[in-house]
Design an enzyme around this catalytic site. Structure first.
Site, PDB file in Angstrom:
ATOM      1  N   CYS A  77       0.722  -1.183   0.050  1.00 51.17           N
ATOM      2  CA  CYS A  77       0.073   0.037  -0.167  1.00 51.17           C
ATOM      3  C   CYS A  77       1.037   1.125   0.091  1.00 51.17           C
ATOM      4  CB  CYS A  77      -0.893   0.003   1.263  1.00 51.17           C
ATOM      5  SG  CYS A  77      -1.899   1.525   1.159  1.00 51.17           S
ATOM      6  N   HIS A 116      -9.176  -4.019  -1.655  1.00 54.08           N
ATOM      7  CA  HIS A 116      -7.919  -3.015  -1.081  1.00 54.08           C
ATOM      8  C   HIS A 116      -8.410  -1.661  -0.850  1.00 54.08           C
ATOM      9  CE1 HIS A 116      -3.852  -2.181   0.231  1.00 54.08           C
ATOM     10  NE2 HIS A 116      -4.312  -0.919  -0.224  1.00 54.08           N
ATOM     11  N   GLU A 117      -8.893  -1.067  -2.118  1.00 56.45           N
ATOM     12  CA  GLU A 117      -9.102   0.006  -2.407  1.00 56.45           C
ATOM     13  C   GLU A 117     -10.236   0.569  -1.534  1.00 56.45           C
ATOM     14  OE1 GLU A 117      -6.716   2.069  -3.299  1.00 56.45           O
ATOM     15  OE2 GLU A 117      -5.430   0.592  -4.197  1.00 56.45           O
ATOM     16  N   HIS A 136     -10.100   1.359   2.094  1.00 54.38           N
ATOM     17  CA  HIS A 136      -9.668   2.835   2.188  1.00 54.38           C
ATOM     18  C   HIS A 136     -10.766   3.663   2.700  1.00 54.38           C
ATOM     19  CE1 HIS A 136      -5.240   2.615   2.076  1.00 54.38           C
ATOM     20  NE2 HIS A 136      -5.252   1.998   0.903  1.00 54.38           N
TER      21      HIS A 136
HETATM   22 ZN    ZN Z   1      -3.830   1.172   0.095  1.00 52.85          ZN
END
Ligand code: ZN
Length: 172
Positions: free
Chosen positions: A103, A145-146, A149
Site C-alpha cells: 500500500c 483493498h481500495e 480505504h
Molecule cells: Zn492502500
C-alpha cells in the site's frame, strides 16, 4: 498535480469517507481531484489509489495497472484507468485467497491478507454513469483493498497473522 501520500498513523486514513453527491459529478472540483489522484498514483506507482490517501475523505478511488509494469504478480492482465466513485460491493464469494499486499500509505511494507476470490460490484464514473460487473482476478483483489480505504481500513487490520508483515527489501 502530484500531492503527498498520507501514511499510516494519519487520522484521514482511519475515517469513513463520505459519498460523492449528485451535484459534484462532472464538476471542476471533482475532475481536479481525480487529476491529482491520478497524477499522484502515476508518480508514486501502485496499482490503485484512494482519495483518503491524499487526505480527501470522499468515496473515490482509481485502479490502473498494466502487466508489463508488474513484476511481483503474474497474470494480472491490464486495467486501463478506472475512476471508481461511490462503489458498492454487491456480493462476495465465500472462497478466499491469500495474497501479499502492499500500500502506498505503508511504503516499503508487504503483508499477507485473505480476501474473497470473486466479487460483484457497482460504481459510478466521474460523470455519474453507473457501471456494474464482477471479477475473480487481480482486479477483485485491488478493488477490495481500495474499497477498504473508504471505510478507514488499512490492510494490516485485515491480516490474520502479523508475522507476514515485512519490509520488501527483507524478503529476498
Ligand atoms: Zn492502500
Amino acid at each position: 498535480m502530484i500531492v503527498s501520500i498520507r501514511r499510516m498513523g494519519e487520522p484521514c486514513l482511519l475515517e469513513k469517507s463520505v459519498a460523492v453527491t449528485s451535484s459534484e459529478f462532472n464538476s471542476i472540483e471533482l475532475l481536479n481531484l481525480i487529476d491529482n489522484l491520478s497524477d499522484t498514483q502515476h508518480h508514486f506507482g501502485g496499482v490503485g489509489i484512494a482519495a483518503p490517501q491524499i487526505g480527501i475523505n470522499k468515496r473515490i478511488f482509481i485502479i490502473e495497472y498494466y502487466q508489463k509494469d508488474i513484476t511481483r504478480y503474474s497474470n494480472t492482465g491490464d486495467c486501463p484507468r478506472k475512476i471508481i466513485i461511490n462503489p458498492e460491493i454487491l456480493s462476495v464469494s465465500n472462497e478466499q485467497i491469500s495474497f501479499n499486499e502492499g500500500c502506498l500509505s505503508l511504503p516499503g511494507l508487504r503483508g499477507t491478507v485473505n480476501r474473497s476470490v470473486k466479487i460483484s460490484y457497482q460504481y459510478f464514473d466521474q460523470f455519474g454513469n453507473l457501471y456494474r460487473g464482477e471479477d475473480d482476478g487481480f482486479f477483485a483483489r485491488v478493488f477490495q483493498h481500495e474499497y477498504d480505504h473508504l471505510d478507514g481500513m488499512l490492510y494490516p487490520m485485515r491480516m490474520n497473522d502479523l508475522r507476514s508483515l515485512s519490509y520488501v527489501d527483507a524478503d529476498k
